[in-house]
Design a protein around this motif. Structure first.
Motif, mmCIF file in Angstrom:
data_model
loop_
_atom_site.group_PDB
_atom_site.id
_atom_site.type_symbol
_atom_site.label_atom_id
_atom_site.label_comp_id
_atom_site.label_asym_id
_atom_site.label_seq_id
_atom_site.Cartn_x
_atom_site.Cartn_y
_atom_site.Cartn_z
ATOM 1 N N LYS A 26 -14.463 73.346 -11.073
ATOM 2 C CA LYS A 26 -14.900 74.265 -11.946
ATOM 3 C C LYS A 26 -15.974 75.033 -10.903
ATOM 4 C CE LYS A 26 -13.369 72.146 -16.211
ATOM 5 N NZ LYS A 26 -13.592 70.994 -17.315
ATOM 6 N N VAL A 27 -16.788 73.974 -10.316
ATOM 7 C CA VAL A 27 -17.660 74.709 -9.943
ATOM 8 C C VAL A 27 -17.193 75.575 -8.820
ATOM 9 C CG1 VAL A 27 -20.002 74.311 -9.049
ATOM 10 C CG2 VAL A 27 -19.778 73.302 -10.939
ATOM 11 N N LEU A 28 -16.687 74.697 -7.658
ATOM 12 C CA LEU A 28 -16.169 75.274 -6.190
ATOM 13 C C LEU A 28 -14.546 76.037 -6.493
ATOM 14 C CD1 LEU A 28 -17.563 72.266 -3.506
ATOM 15 C CD2 LEU A 28 -18.653 74.247 -4.418
ATOM 16 N N GLY A 29 -14.317 76.278 -7.182
ATOM 17 C CA GLY A 29 -13.228 76.642 -7.627
ATOM 18 C C GLY A 29 -11.839 76.211 -6.694
ATOM 19 N N LEU A 30 -11.315 75.057 -6.261
ATOM 20 C CA LEU A 30 -10.482 74.834 -5.894
ATOM 21 C C LEU A 30 -9.203 74.215 -6.458
ATOM 22 C CD1 LEU A 30 -12.506 72.665 -3.164
ATOM 23 C CD2 LEU A 30 -11.936 74.903 -2.399
ATOM 24 N N TYR A 31 -8.137 73.669 -6.412
ATOM 25 C CA TYR A 31 -7.057 73.761 -6.984
ATOM 26 C C TYR A 31 -6.517 72.149 -6.764
ATOM 27 C CZ TYR A 31 -6.354 78.663 -7.960
ATOM 28 O OH TYR A 31 -6.526 79.959 -8.660
ATOM 29 N N HIS A 304 6.017 49.245 -10.454
ATOM 30 C CA HIS A 304 5.523 47.999 -10.716
ATOM 31 C C HIS A 304 4.435 47.450 -11.865
ATOM 32 C CE1 HIS A 304 4.170 46.510 -6.660
ATOM 33 N NE2 HIS A 304 5.029 45.365 -7.494
ATOM 34 N N ARG A 305 2.597 48.588 -10.696
ATOM 35 C CA ARG A 305 2.510 48.207 -11.493
ATOM 36 C C ARG A 305 1.485 49.210 -11.814
ATOM 37 N NH1 ARG A 305 -1.940 47.054 -6.977
ATOM 38 N NH2 ARG A 305 -2.885 47.103 -8.693
ATOM 39 N N ARG A 306 2.223 50.074 -12.920
ATOM 40 C CA ARG A 306 1.916 51.530 -13.181
ATOM 41 C C ARG A 306 0.962 51.443 -14.602
ATOM 42 N NH1 ARG A 306 3.084 57.432 -14.467
ATOM 43 N NH2 ARG A 306 4.023 56.937 -12.654
ATOM 44 N N GLU A 307 1.658 50.027 -15.783
ATOM 45 C CA GLU A 307 0.429 50.191 -16.928
ATOM 46 C C GLU A 307 -0.601 48.848 -16.468
ATOM 47 O OE1 GLU A 307 2.498 47.541 -19.764
ATOM 48 O OE2 GLU A 307 4.118 48.850 -19.583
ATOM 49 N N GLU A 308 -0.641 48.180 -15.263
ATOM 50 C CA GLU A 308 -1.627 47.958 -14.882
ATOM 51 C C GLU A 308 -3.224 48.733 -14.551
ATOM 52 O OE1 GLU A 308 -3.299 45.024 -10.828
ATOM 53 O OE2 GLU A 308 -1.198 45.214 -11.794
ATOM 54 N N LEU A 309 -2.395 49.614 -13.744
ATOM 55 C CA LEU A 309 -2.976 50.484 -12.887
ATOM 56 C C LEU A 309 -3.615 51.619 -13.656
ATOM 57 C CD1 LEU A 309 -0.528 51.467 -9.720
ATOM 58 C CD2 LEU A 309 -3.347 49.956 -9.986
ATOM 59 N N MET A 310 -2.717 51.901 -14.740
ATOM 60 C CA MET A 310 -3.597 52.758 -15.794
ATOM 61 C C MET A 310 -4.443 52.159 -16.408
ATOM 62 S SD MET A 310 -1.320 55.924 -15.682
ATOM 63 C CE MET A 310 -1.531 56.379 -17.964
ATOM 64 N N ALA A 311 -4.473 50.890 -17.290
ATOM 65 C CA ALA A 311 -5.374 50.435 -17.669
ATOM 66 C C ALA A 311 -6.346 49.860 -16.657
ATOM 67 C CB ALA A 311 -4.127 48.829 -18.794
ATOM 68 N N GLY A 312 -6.422 49.816 -15.870
ATOM 69 C CA GLY A 312 -7.668 50.236 -14.818
ATOM 70 C C GLY A 312 -8.571 51.464 -14.497
ATOM 71 N N LEU A 313 -7.777 52.646 -14.859
ATOM 72 C CA LEU A 313 -7.989 53.335 -14.109
ATOM 73 C C LEU A 313 -9.260 54.708 -15.472
ATOM 74 C CD1 LEU A 313 -5.372 55.528 -12.962
ATOM 75 C CD2 LEU A 313 -7.348 54.332 -11.653
ATOM 76 N N GLU A 314 -10.340 54.665 -14.901
ATOM 77 C CA GLU A 314 -11.379 55.062 -15.743
ATOM 78 C C GLU A 314 -10.868 56.177 -16.264
ATOM 79 O OE1 GLU A 314 -15.795 58.384 -14.984
ATOM 80 O OE2 GLU A 314 -14.172 57.414 -13.554
ATOM 81 N N PRO A 315 -10.850 56.595 -17.909
ATOM 82 C CA PRO A 315 -10.747 58.049 -18.765
ATOM 83 C C PRO A 315 -10.471 58.911 -18.315
ATOM 84 C CG PRO A 315 -11.805 56.066 -19.756
ATOM 85 C CD PRO A 315 -12.104 55.889 -18.797
ATOM 86 N N ALA A 316 -10.166 59.769 -17.671
ATOM 87 C CA ALA A 316 -10.739 61.662 -17.809
ATOM 88 C C ALA A 316 -9.428 62.244 -18.309
ATOM 89 C CB ALA A 316 -10.669 61.507 -16.459
ATOM 90 N N SER A 317 -10.083 63.368 -18.318
ATOM 91 C CA SER A 317 -8.895 64.686 -19.466
ATOM 92 C C SER A 317 -8.699 65.556 -18.246
ATOM 93 C CB SER A 317 -9.814 65.465 -20.013
ATOM 94 O OG SER A 317 -10.765 66.554 -20.004
ATOM 95 N N PHE A 318 -8.933 65.420 -16.651
ATOM 96 C CA PHE A 318 -8.408 66.347 -16.225
ATOM 97 C C PHE A 318 -8.333 67.762 -16.371
ATOM 98 C CE2 PHE A 318 -7.443 62.195 -13.943
ATOM 99 C CZ PHE A 318 -8.644 62.198 -13.163
ATOM 100 N N GLN A 319 -9.199 68.439 -17.472
ATOM 101 C CA GLN A 319 -8.801 69.630 -17.786
ATOM 102 C C GLN A 319 -9.271 70.843 -16.741
ATOM 103 O OE1 GLN A 319 -6.137 70.128 -19.978
ATOM 104 N NE2 GLN A 319 -6.272 68.066 -20.636
ATOM 105 N N ASN A 320 -8.161 71.392 -16.726
ATOM 106 C CA ASN A 320 -8.565 72.872 -15.890
ATOM 107 C C ASN A 320 -9.378 73.908 -16.387
ATOM 108 O OD1 ASN A 320 -7.881 72.677 -13.100
ATOM 109 N ND2 ASN A 320 -5.657 72.142 -13.977
ATOM 110 N N ALA A 321 -9.160 74.043 -17.614
ATOM 111 C CA ALA A 321 -10.361 75.360 -18.446
ATOM 112 C C ALA A 321 -11.343 74.467 -18.978
ATOM 113 C CB ALA A 321 -9.695 75.592 -19.301
#
Length: 321
Positions: A26-31, A304-321
């Motif tokens: 949003k600030v630098l305009g990269l994708y 095989h670690r998807r659920e574990e990794l998802m649970a440990g990641l910081e909540p973020a929406s990653f909305q472009n707009a």
């Protein structure tokens, strides 16, 4: 013929995932080019990639946001200090104003005769937008964020490395990689990264003796590595053998990064370099080519670690707009 052709990407360890995403898009305009996770170790951490819409190699900045695990480093000497991106000549005022309007302190400076804008990432890492007159790449326009081709970032310009021994770093850059020295004065040293399109990217070195040793580990608030593009595996392995044969044995075996293959080497000044090449499928290996960076993806060996990794990641929406 050089085994290097420009930069492949630059990688930073940052703080919050959402603030990092908002800053680059949003600030630098990269994708958003790819959203995945750190492949090394066991801690769940995002690995976010930003750049041109199609993910052109010379435009990619990647980050590891470390706020959730709370791992922070120390910025100092014998460490990469600044991430630099290229902008059109005359675009500095636009960026000083744009950054200032968003509460980011920015100022115009000059080094090696080239104007640039200095500011900081929200996590404190120093950044520069450099007016490189030799860069013929098309700027990254992002109309949704108010950035036209007149002012958009063109891609990687390079990075600044702080050292206590400039002679040892000079030997590494000119003999091991090898790069061509462009400048050596009171400002420090500058080296041209070989590129088929001319001198579009550099490595700059500054001597700093009055700061403590900076952190080399993966830790928030620090730059992790600068990756140079070898184009293919043959060039990568040839360059790796050359570097190791000189006695720089702190160099890794080839590592599979899913979208590219990498080898890492620690320079005498402490800064970590990577030599990399993109696999044929590139960013489209696990997403449609016209929708890269739109979903959170995991490499096959982490499924095989998807659920574990998802649970440990910081909540973020990653909305472009």
């Amino acid at each position: 013929m050089s085994t290097i052709s420009g930069y492949h990407h630059l990688t930073m360890s940052t703080d919050g995932a959402q603030e990092d995403f908002d800053f680059f898009t949003k600030v630098l305009g990269l994708y958003s080019v790819k959203r995945t996770v750190l492949f090394d170790g066991t801690i769940p951490v995002y690995h976010l990639y930003y750049g041109a819409k199609n993910g052109d190699e010379s435009t990619i900045i990647t980050t590891f946001p470390f706020r959730k695990p709370g791992i922070y480093g120390r910025r100092g000497t014998n460490q990469s200090k600044v991430v630099q991106q290229s902008i059109p000549v005359g675009a500095s005022d636009f960026w000083v104003n744009r950054l200032g309007e968003r509460g980011i302190e920015a100022r115009k400076t000059s080094r090696f005769g080239i104007d640039r804008v200095e500011f900081k990432h929200p996590c404190g890492i120093e950044l520069q937008l450099v007016e490189n007159p030799a860069d013929n790449r098309i700027p990254i326009a992002n109309p949704a964020q108010g950035i036209s081709a007149e002012h958009g970032i063109k891609g990687i310009y390079g990075g600044v490395i702080a050292v206590t021994d400039r002679n040892a770093m000079d030997d590494f850059l000119t003999i091991a990689l090898p790069l061509k020295k462009m400048a050596d004065d009171a400002d420090g040293m500058a080296y041209e990264v070989p590129n088929a399109n001319g001198p579009t990217s550099v490595v700059e070195v500054t001597e700093i003796r009055d700061e403590p040793q900076g952190t080399w580990t993966l830790s928030g608030g620090t730059i992790h590595h600068f990756a140079l593009n070898t184009g293919n595996e043959e060039n990568q392995l040839k360059l790796r053998a050359h570097i190791e044969g000189l006695g720089f044995t702190d160099i890794s075996e080839q590592k599979d990064r899913n979208y590219f293959k990498s080898c890492y080497v620690r320079s005498p000044g402490g800064a970590l370099f990577e030599i990399a090449w993109t696999v044929p499928e590139g960013w489209a290996k696990d997403e449609p080519a016209d929708a890269i960076g739109s979903t959170l993806v995991f490499p096959p060996w982490f499924e095989h670690r998807r659920e574990e990794l998802m649970a440990g990641l910081e909540p973020a929406s990653f909305q472009n707009a």
